[in-house]
Design a protein around this motif. Structure first.
Motif, PDB file in Angstrom:
ATOM      1  N   GLY A 109       8.548   0.778  -6.592  1.00  0.00           N
ATOM      2  CA  GLY A 109       7.426   1.304  -6.185  1.00  0.00           C
ATOM      3  C   GLY A 109       5.839   1.277  -6.859  1.00  0.00           C
ATOM      4  O   GLY A 109       5.248   0.653  -6.940  1.00  0.00           O
ATOM      5  N   SER A 110       5.934   2.797  -6.404  1.00  0.00           N
ATOM      6  CA  SER A 110       4.078   2.973  -7.092  1.00  0.00           C
ATOM      7  C   SER A 110       3.233   2.493  -7.954  1.00  0.00           C
ATOM      8  O   SER A 110       4.036   2.023  -9.105  1.00  0.00           O
ATOM      9  N   SER A 111       2.583   1.686  -7.963  1.00  0.00           N
ATOM     10  CA  SER A 111       1.909   1.615  -8.999  1.00  0.00           C
ATOM     11  C   SER A 111       0.681   2.260  -9.918  1.00  0.00           C
ATOM     12  O   SER A 111       0.636   1.333 -10.927  1.00  0.00           O
ATOM     13  N   THR A 112       0.679   3.286  -9.147  1.00  0.00           N
ATOM     14  CA  THR A 112       0.171   4.639  -9.862  1.00  0.00           C
ATOM     15  C   THR A 112       1.185   4.920 -11.162  1.00  0.00           C
ATOM     16  O   THR A 112       0.798   4.981 -12.628  1.00  0.00           O
ATOM     17  N   VAL A 113       2.244   5.268 -11.094  1.00  0.00           N
ATOM     18  CA  VAL A 113       3.627   5.988 -11.234  1.00  0.00           C
ATOM     19  C   VAL A 113       3.783   5.266 -11.976  1.00  0.00           C
ATOM     20  O   VAL A 113       4.665   5.405 -13.481  1.00  0.00           O
ATOM     21  N   GLY A 169       0.620  -1.776   0.147  1.00  0.00           N
ATOM     22  CA  GLY A 169      -0.060  -0.033   0.096  1.00  0.00           C
ATOM     23  C   GLY A 169       0.609   1.257  -0.370  1.00  0.00           C
ATOM     24  O   GLY A 169       1.378   1.144  -0.203  1.00  0.00           O
ATOM     25  N   ASP A 170       0.623   2.264   0.384  1.00  0.00           N
ATOM     26  CA  ASP A 170       0.360   3.612   0.442  1.00  0.00           C
ATOM     27  C   ASP A 170       1.370   3.974   1.748  1.00  0.00           C
ATOM     28  O   ASP A 170       1.760   5.382   1.283  1.00  0.00           O
ATOM     29  N   ALA A 171       1.056   4.162   2.776  1.00  0.00           N
ATOM     30  CA  ALA A 171       1.190   4.058   3.938  1.00  0.00           C
ATOM     31  C   ALA A 171       2.468   4.540   3.741  1.00  0.00           C
ATOM     32  O   ALA A 171       3.841   3.500   3.661  1.00  0.00           O
TER      33      ALA A 171
END
Ligand code: ATP
Ligand code: ATP
Ligand code: MG
Ligand code: MG
Ligand code: PO4
Lengths: 264, 454, 487, 324, 264
Positions: D10-14, C445-447
């Motif tokens: 990292g981010s799956s959005t990026v 997640g993003d936390a």
């Protein structure tokens, strides 16, 4: 019928196996109670006694097959050729190569008849090549009095044989490794008289060089093939001596009554 | 069983009168036979249910994924203008390489405009809008070709370029004109062009080998994405898993089942193994990250590491099933072997193991199937994402170079925005299943050889 | 000599040792196998093991140790130049890259050994680029010196490695051959080695456990430093939030795990077991030979497919039946995602775990037992239920445990089939989630990764680990007791 | 074994943007294509902060700014110099089935539809609204069913703050809650952002594809999506306006459309100049032809950063966070 | 020794089992070759013959136990009480309840001794409650001549018994279901003379109401317990008739030589 042939060769040889104060427990069951016995070389020794008295148990002590039964505890001393077989330096494998065994219930491997017999010689390196191995297998099957019946189906599974055939296969398997001592637990129980006679002949032949211990329920058989007989009762070795003497003139009353109570 | 379960519950019939004909089944037997038939029916039903689900799942997979195996291509003549690609005209490879893909885009636009003129279709589309027909990989495709043959510069070459995902979807019937009308990415005019070109034989749909052999592509060009490299990643991982987990698993089971004395240590091992089976796979990923990458400094995203992690995850499955089948070999077989003077090790390797083989192979099939389809642990050791490497250079590279795996690739595609990736995800599942089937086939054949009842 | 060459040579020595020892034993026994303690091959194997075992082990250790040693011997060259922010490992990586690039250049003949040593630092980057080795920046003289030193040191190390390892292999082989006398217990020696291998394989399980605990423990402790343990273990609400003030009670997650696993097992065990019984006892050989692998495919379908199946097919179907306005008119279900949906689908996935393994075990029950029962006039089903299954029970229990384990560890089906919201509810048609699903989601997640919301994943993993461990201990204990009563 | 490719996680959005750039980078440079792993912002930053060296990653993608605590633990592991790169903005849109009703929302509507409890006559009562028409008579009379990002997603935070909390304040509920709870602002904010648990608001821990699949299974549901996802699926989704503004790269860039979040990546300065291609990749990423309004990222749905030039400069100079 | 007691009850009863032209093949092995035989009710019939001649195979035909052997093919007609047991209407389960069997190799279930015996009565619903079941079990174990040995360990596993004990357990298990016909394949092979006598007594007792078919290798046993004897040889039924006649005055030379070749 000559049920009680007198012994013509009572020359007793030197001792091969010595057992002293052997006790076996299965959990809480005390199956063998302080047995002392000396088994002579080049002799056939018969173990007789009522069912459940501990014959098989004692027999299994002699090549440490009891080690494999969970819960079985063996105490006391058993020496073969002066060496204590329960000594930690003794390799049970080597022991069992030397002390062969035919089990009470025939237990062929789920492999071909040929492989059943060839297995022992293979792992002991008794054959240099295939031809030799073939010879060994044939010889063993002949000695097991089963060659004629299986020679055309050596590669059929050993488990597809009749009860008596399986028994003889197991005998052949045991003799194929040429053990010095052969333990046979009721080897003729499923055999017809002719096959029985052949196996008995084999036993007699083996006796020329080796020791044979045979468990049997047939008093006649004991009398025919053995030179010495041990009578077990409820885990005790009641009486042990020359076969002729045991059968004609037992000392213990229990022996007497067991022998006279016989019917067959 | 506790005491008298049957007779306690049901009234007892008097024993059948002697001499009853065998041809008439008595009431109790009838009842028992009904129970028998019921029992058998449950079995058939259970098998049927399992099969029905399998068929349903396979149907879903095939119907969604088969289209991924075809792909549309556009035949285009592109002028490789010297002034754009090699201003100095000296064909210096270093200078040609300086021209980036952005420099090739106008050439393709020009080619498209030519084509529109040639086919004589009226269109109001801007040249830039026309490029939406083609995959954004077109420029790179062209550039690669030029870099390989600099002598082409100055000529007009005929190239076959991938159509964009939406054009491809239109040709496959995945997207209708109606739905495209609402789509911001393609207009009705594009479709008219496509129809015209298709009739002219310039747009063609055919079997897509690149999907099976190719590498992943970025989110903007689903039409270029293939599963081949990920398949290779899976293959190398499975090799690691098979080479390690089968022998280790069987060895551990043999020790526990045949040799281990009954003591604390074996108890601890035993509990540990069944517990490891219940550890979520992602935790194995955490372990792999900590041990293999951070501690042992193995490379990130490497199939070797993935294989090691999956090995640890597969081991309990193999051990549990191997132990169960070792246990089911009757002791008389062991006794027989020991009795002719075989050592315990020989008894086990010569007799017990072959008899336990079917169960071991089943455990292997299940374990490998699980390992082949697992994504979560790969997430943590860097095998999920955009890892579009090309084919590794050699076997050692195959184990060490960054790669993905089929399930990770599928998972990744399934998340992407363009619906064309969704189709690829299902197509990938088909490839995965075929891979799995091929892998299992060997095990199944072996298992059949070893099976026997005694 | 490259390590693989050394390994090959060692193996060759082992093979030679094998042949020699075998021949020696046979000669000593005058080709009479009876006189040997063990089969000739065992003498051979002993020598091979003595030769290859220690040597390969040493090679492995050497391969790990040599770079470490070389690094520490090379670093002084760079140390002077390194600023205070310099990262030794990265600088050394550059040195290493340069060194191996030079090696490669010499090996391919692009540079002579002389040139490699004499090349000025400024030209190195270009030379390496030509060699296909990309360097991060221009080469400083210190880096070049370090690289040269690295090459020298590792050259010496490699040579030494070859000599020592091969020497050890030769010594081992000689020792093995010299022991090849008839009364040497070669088989025991070989079997001892095999046993050692078996034991280490079994110990790997413990190592793995230790590894898992170590990988989880630090972050778990960190979590409990940030979040009260009592609230974690006894809290009945799970609602993480980014701004802090999260409630992270594990109970709803544990409940969801339990509930979903039970439903999955309720589906998988009966279906799997009956399928296994049918395959092993009733089905024709041919049916069995294709049906079993087919069922096994169910275990190989990626779980994401099952998840989508739950989401798109099973969920809506269940809502149609149990939802508001469904044809059963019950209104128990509010949405397609529910414990029931995930449990059912997970159950399907687990069928082969129960069926295939049980089938093998049932098939291994000796025929004589079946005969005994049939001979008493039992029907086949009675035989199966009362004789075959009890005899196969230990294996079947193993299969069920395996299925249960997988149920606990599954994520994708839960996320798509049961939802993401944690809830404590008795209604199987409510959405819930499991510990495993939350481990994955908090971990990916993003936390803030140092916040309790992310660290909780480790605590969840640890707790689940401890709980399943406890359950396994209890299971073992029960099985033992049961077994003791029986025998 | 030295590593010669850039490692990013990292981010799956990026991820989609990073993968587009990585692909183009691989096509145009001699360096190998960078490896871009997904796994989430948090996991990516955690690996980023594990230390420096070849076996650690070079770049972490994040769909949020790095936090204080993370910077600290980075520093504790020797990752002292971090270059922060903002690549643009991710628009967050509300979309529903293409064949269903059309919606025009305000944050207030969302607050009233999804809040667990709303103030009424001086007390908090369980949210009674069942239909969008109950919330706002101008909205269609359709059952409320919302698929919102689960608590693992950074989008959830944006949704809570820019939609729920904004709506709470807009409707005046915030004041009322403060009155009821005696002025505790934190509690009031928390109350504004708490969503109902009766099945009307469904958390999605998966990805936008899952949200889309749920809308396909439940056509009256409204889902929260990223702008780029929506733009790739305009044939099955229709987007709702927020406070009268339709989301697009332009309206978001101009700040008219309220719901968006910045996207970042972080570079380990210590790796610059050591990992081949790292510097070139970073510069390529923020180049105008890539990240600018006409570049492929924007075409895919990224809202280009109006301050891109400053970013480019920072990357070229290797300006670290502390220095900014 | 009275090896050859003369039959005192030669009253032959009506036919219970009729076999006509029975052939059994195991794959390519032709194990039973066109056997015709009538087995009388309330009679003990002995099957004798050399090992591997097909006795067990033929015995297993009588309650269709050959059905379970893959590859075994039985042709011909076997009628019990006029009903063809290979008729499709005949339920082998009911048949086997009526025709009990003791196998050549003792095969106790891996259950307790009690459960081994109680198993048959339970599935056939012969006991109303636990007490009745206990009685049945005790009675069966007594008839199997093993009660005294196991009465203290009824809940110990049956597989932990000695060979002869297992055999008697299997006999007890078979008689516990009270079959009308009892097929016994070498039931006394592992038994001592006293236990053998007890089992023979049981057989005699069973004969009062039921048919018993017994395979034995002991000519004496056949003579003692059976009224009729069938001699098999290489799959053929060579001779079949009253036991007294077969043993004293065989018609076929093969029978003669088999009997005279006997030793025990
Ligand atoms: N399952 C089987 N598969 C193949 N052949 C078999 C099988 N069972 C028995 N046979 C063969 O059929 C023949 C008759 O076997 P059967 O068991 O009936 O003999 P038997 O008379 O009972 O002998 P024994 O007194 O040794 O038990 C034998 O040659 C045997 O090898
Ligand atoms: N594995 C075992 N577990 C428990 N008790 C056992 C086990 N094996 C044998 N016994 C018991 O030990 C005693 C002796 O058994 P053993 O097998 O030695 O008898 P035996 O003399 O060979 O009898 P038989 O002639 O019937 O084969 C018996 O009471 C038997 O029940
Ligand atoms: Mg015995
Ligand atoms: Mg027989
Ligand atoms: O993967 P995310 O961090 O962008 O949610």
């Amino acid at each position: 019928m000559n049920d009680m042939r007198t012994m013509d060769n009572t020359v007793l040889n030197e001792t091969k196996i010595t057992a002293r104060d052997v006790n076996v427990h299965y959990g809480t069951t005390h199956a063998i109670k302080g047995v002392d016995v000396d088994i002579a070389d080049r002799t056939v020794t018969a173990f007789i006694g009522p069912s459940g008295c501990g014959k098989s148990t004692f027999l299994r002590c002699l090549n440490r097959m009891n080690d494999t039964i969970p819960g079985a505890v063996v105490t006391g001393e058993i020496k073969i050729d002066e060496a204590d077989i329960y000594d930690s330096r003794v390799d049970p494998v080597q022991l069992r190569a030397k002390v062969g065994m035919v089990f009470q219930k025939p237990n062929p491997f789920p492999k071909s008849i040929y492989d059943n017999v060839a297995y022992g010689p293979k792992i002991h390196g008794l054959a240099k090549n295939k031809t030799e191995l073939d010879e060994i297998v044939e010889k063993a099957l002949r000695r097991g009095a089963i060659w004629d019946e299986v020679k055309d189906r050596l590669h059929a599974p050993g488990t597809g044989l009749s009860g008596g055939q399986q028994q003889r296969l197991c005998i052949a398997r045991a003799v194929a490794t040429e053990p010095e001592i052969l333990l046979m637990d009721e080897p003729c129980s499923a055999l017809d008289p002719i096959a029985t006679a052949q196996v008995e002949e084999l036993i007699d032949e083996l006796r020329q060089n080796f020791s044979v211990v045979i468990v049997t329920h047939s008093m006649q058989q004991a009398a025919r093939v053995s030179q010495r007989t041990a009578f077990f009762h409820l885990g005790n070795l009641v009486e042990y001596g020359e076969t002729g003497k045991i059968f004609t003139n037992p000392e213990d009353s229990r022996t007497e009554s067991y022998i006279s109570g016989r019917i067959g | 069983m506790t005491d008298i379960p049957q007779s306690g519950a049901t009234p007892v019939e008097p024993p059948a009168p002697k001499g009853d004909s065998l041809l008439v089944t008595d009431a109790r037997t009838k009842r028992r036979n009904r129970a028998e038939r019921r029992f058998k029916a449950y079995g058939i039903a259970a098998l049927g249910v399992g099969m029905a689900f399998l068929v349903a799942l396979l149907w879903a997979i095939l119907s969604n994924g088969l289209t991924a195996f075809t792909q549309s291509y556009v035949q285009l003549d592109v002028p490789l203008l010297e002034e754009k690609l090699d201003k100095d005209g000296d064909r210096d490879p270093a200078k040609i390489a300086k021209v980036s893909t952005f420099g090739y885009a106008p050439l393709i636009e020009a080619g498209l405009v030519d084509l529109v003129e040639k086919t004589g279709v009226e269109t109001e589309l801007e040249p830039k809008a026309l490029t939406k027909i083609l995959s954004s990989s077109a420029a790179a495709q062209l550039r690669d070709r030029v870099l390989a043959n600099p002598e082409l510069i100055g000529q007009t070459v005929s190239v076959e370029l991938l159509a964009s995902s939406r054009v491809d979807g239109y040709l496959k019937g995945r997207v209708s004109r109606a739905s495209l009308a609402r789509d911001k990415n393609l207009d009705a005019e594009h479709l008219d062009l496509i129809d015209a070109w298709r009739d002219a034989g310039l747009v063609e749909k055919r079997f897509n080998w690149d999907f099976i052999t190719g590498a992943d592509a970025s989110d903007s060009r689903p039409e270029q994405a293939g599963i081949g490299v990920a398949m290779l990643g899976s293959l190398f991982m499975m090799l690691v898993v098979l080479i390690l987990s089968l022998p280790i698993g069987v060895a551990a089971s043999i020790y526990l089942e045949e040799f281990a004395p009954q003591n604390r240590l074996t108890d601890i091992i035993e509990v540990n193994i069944s517990n490891l089976a219940a550890v979520p796979s992602i935790v194995f990923g955490i372990l792999g990250l900590a041990v293999f990458i951070q501690f042992m400094h193995l490379p990130q995203s490497a199939p070797l590491v993935g294989g090691l992690v999956l090995t640890l995850m597969t081991l309990p499955t193999i051990i549990i099933s191997t132990r169960a089948s070792l246990k089911s070999v009757p002791p008389s077989i062991r006794n027989a072997a020991l009795g002719v003077g075989a050592s315990k090790m020989q008894a086990v390797t010569h007799h017990v193991l072959p008899l336990a083989m079917p169960g071991i192979l089943t455990g292997t099939i299940l374990g490998l199937a699980q390992a082949l389809g697992e994504t979560a642990p790969l997430l943590l050791i860097g095998m999920v994402g955009y890892i579009a490497t090309n084919y590794p250079d050699g076997v050692a590279e195959g184990f060490l170079a960054p790669n993905s795996a089929m399930p990770a690739q599928i998972y990744e595609w399934a998340k992407r925005a363009d619906p064309a990736f969704y189709e690829r995800a299902w197509g990938g599942i088909i490839v995965l299943l075929v891979f799995l089937l091929a892998m299992n086939l060997i095990a199944v054949l072996l298992r059949r050889r070893f099976e026997r009842r005694w | 000599m490259t390590p693989s060459w050394i390994a090959l040579i060692v193996l060759a020595i082992a093979a030679a040792g094998f042949v020699l020892a075998r021949a020696r034993a046979q000669a000593a026994a005058r080709r009479e196998a009876r006189r040997l303690h063990s089969l000739p091959n065992y003498y051979g194997w002993t020598a091979a093991i003595y030769a290859a075992g220690p040597a390969l082990l040493l090679l492995a250790i050497w391969l790990v140790a040599q770079p470490i040693a070389t690094r520490s011997l090379t670093w002084p060259v760079l140390a002077a130049e390194a600023g205070e922010n310099a990262v030794p490992s990265l600088m050394m990586a550059d040195v290493q890259r340069l060194a191996s690039g030079l090696d490669a250049a010499v090996a391919t003949g692009r540079l002579t050994a002389e040139e490699a040593r004499a090349l000025p630092p400024e030209e190195l980057r270009a030379a390496m680029a030509a060699q296909g080795v990309a360097l991060g920046s221009e080469v400083t003289p210190a880096t070049r010196d370090a690289a040269l030193r690295w090459r020298r040191l590792s050259g010496t190390g490699d040579l030494l490695r070859g000599i020592v390892v091969i020497g050890l292999a030769l010594a081992g082989a000689a020792w093995g051959v010299s022991r090849a006398k008839p009364d040497f217990r070669a088989r025991n020696a070989v079997e001892q080695a095999m046993r050692g291998v078996l034991v280490s394989a079994a110990l790997l399980a413990i190592l793995t456990t230790v590894g898992i605990v170590l990988a989880l423990i630090f972050n778990t402790i960190e979590f409990f430093r940030l979040y009260p343990a009592a609230e974690f273990f006894f809290g009945t609400t799970w609602s993480p939030s980014f701004g802090g003030g999260s409630e992270l009670g594990i109970l709803p997650l544990l409940w969801g795990t339990l509930y979903i696993s039970i439903i999955a097992l309720l589906v998988a065990v009966p279906i799997g077991l009956f399928a296994a019984i049918y395959l092993a006892e009733y089905a024709h050989r041919n049916v069995r030979s294709w049906a079993k692998p087919m069922l096994e495919m169910l275990a190989g379908i990626p779980t994401i497919v099952y998840g989508l199946f739950a989401l798109l097919t099973v969920g809506p179907l269940l809502v149609e039946a149990f939802g508001r306005g469904g044809y059963l008119g019950l209104g128990w279900m509010q949405g397609g995602t529910a414990v029931m949906t995930a449990g059912l689908v997970m159950g399907i996935m687990l069928i082969p775990f129960v069926s295939s393994l049980s089938d093998d075990i049932i098939n291994a029950v000796p025929q004589s037992l079946r005969d005994g029962s049939l001979g008493l006039g039992a029907t086949r089903s009675e035989t199966i239920r009362q004789v075959v299954l009890p005899a196969a029970l230990p294996g079947i229990v193993g299969a069920v445990l395996l299925a249960a384990s997988r149920a606990i560890g599954e994520t994708m089906i839960v996320v798509l089939g049961a939802g993401a919201a944690a809830r404590l509810s008795m209604n199987p048609f409510d959405a819930m989630t499991t510990v495993t699903a939350k481990i994955v989601s908090q971990l990916t997640g993003d936390a803030d990764f140092s916040s309790p919301e992310a660290l909780v994943a480790f605590a969840l993993g640890m707790t689940l680990f401890v709980i399943t461990l406890a359950l396994n201990v209890v299971a073992l204990w029960i099985v033992r007791r049961y077994r003791e009563q029986y025998e | 074994q030295s590593r010669d490719n850039v490692q990013i996680a990292g981010s799956s959005t990026v991820l989609p943007y990073a993968s587009i750039v990585a692909e183009a980078f691989g096509e145009n440079f001699d360096f190998p294509t960078p490896v871009v792993e997904s796994g989430g912002s948090s996991a990516g930053l955690a690996r980023f902060c594990e230390g420096v060296g070849e076996n650690t990653i070079d770049i972490a993608n994040a769909s949020r700014a790095i936090r204080e605590g993370e910077v600290e633990s980075c520093a504790a592991n020797g990752v002292n110099e971090i270059i922060e790169v903002r690549i643009g903005y991710d628009g967050i849109v509300f979309a529903s089935d293409i064949d269903g009703e059309t919606f025009a929302f305000t944050p207030a509507d969302w607050y009233q539809a999804l809040a667990a409890e709303i103030p009424q006559d001086g007390a908090m009562v369980a949210n009674p609204n069942a239909s969008w028409a109950d919330v706002n008579s101008e909205l269609p009379d359709q059952e409320i069913l919302a698929f919102i990002p689960g608590t693992k997603h950074g989008t959830r935070e944006v949704f809570e703050e820019k939609v729920l909390l904004a709506g709470c304040e807009e409707t005046g509920a915030y004041e009322q809650i403060l009155e009821i709870n005696g002025g505790d602002e934190d509690a009031a904010e928390a109350a504004c952002m708490e969503t109902r648990t009766d099945g009307v608001s469904v958390d999605i821990d998966g990805d936008y594809t899952e949200t889309l699949a749920r809308i396909e299974a439940n056509p009256q549901g409204i889902g929260v999506f990223g702008l780029s996802f929506y733009e790739n699926n305009t044939d099955s989704l229709q987007v709702a306006t927020m406070s009268g503004v339709e989301p697009s790269t332009e309206t978001i860039a101009s700040g008219e459309y309220p719901v968006s979040r910045p996207l970042y990546f972080y570079i380990k300065k210590a790796h610059l100049g050591v990992i081949p291609g790292l510097q070139e990749f970073a510069e390529f990423f923020v180049a105008d032809e890539i990240a600018g309004p006409d570049g492929p990222l924007s075409a895919y749905g990224l809202v280009a950063d109006p301050e891109l030039a400053a970013t480019q400069e920072a990357v070229a100079n290797g300006t670290t966070m502390d220095a900014m």
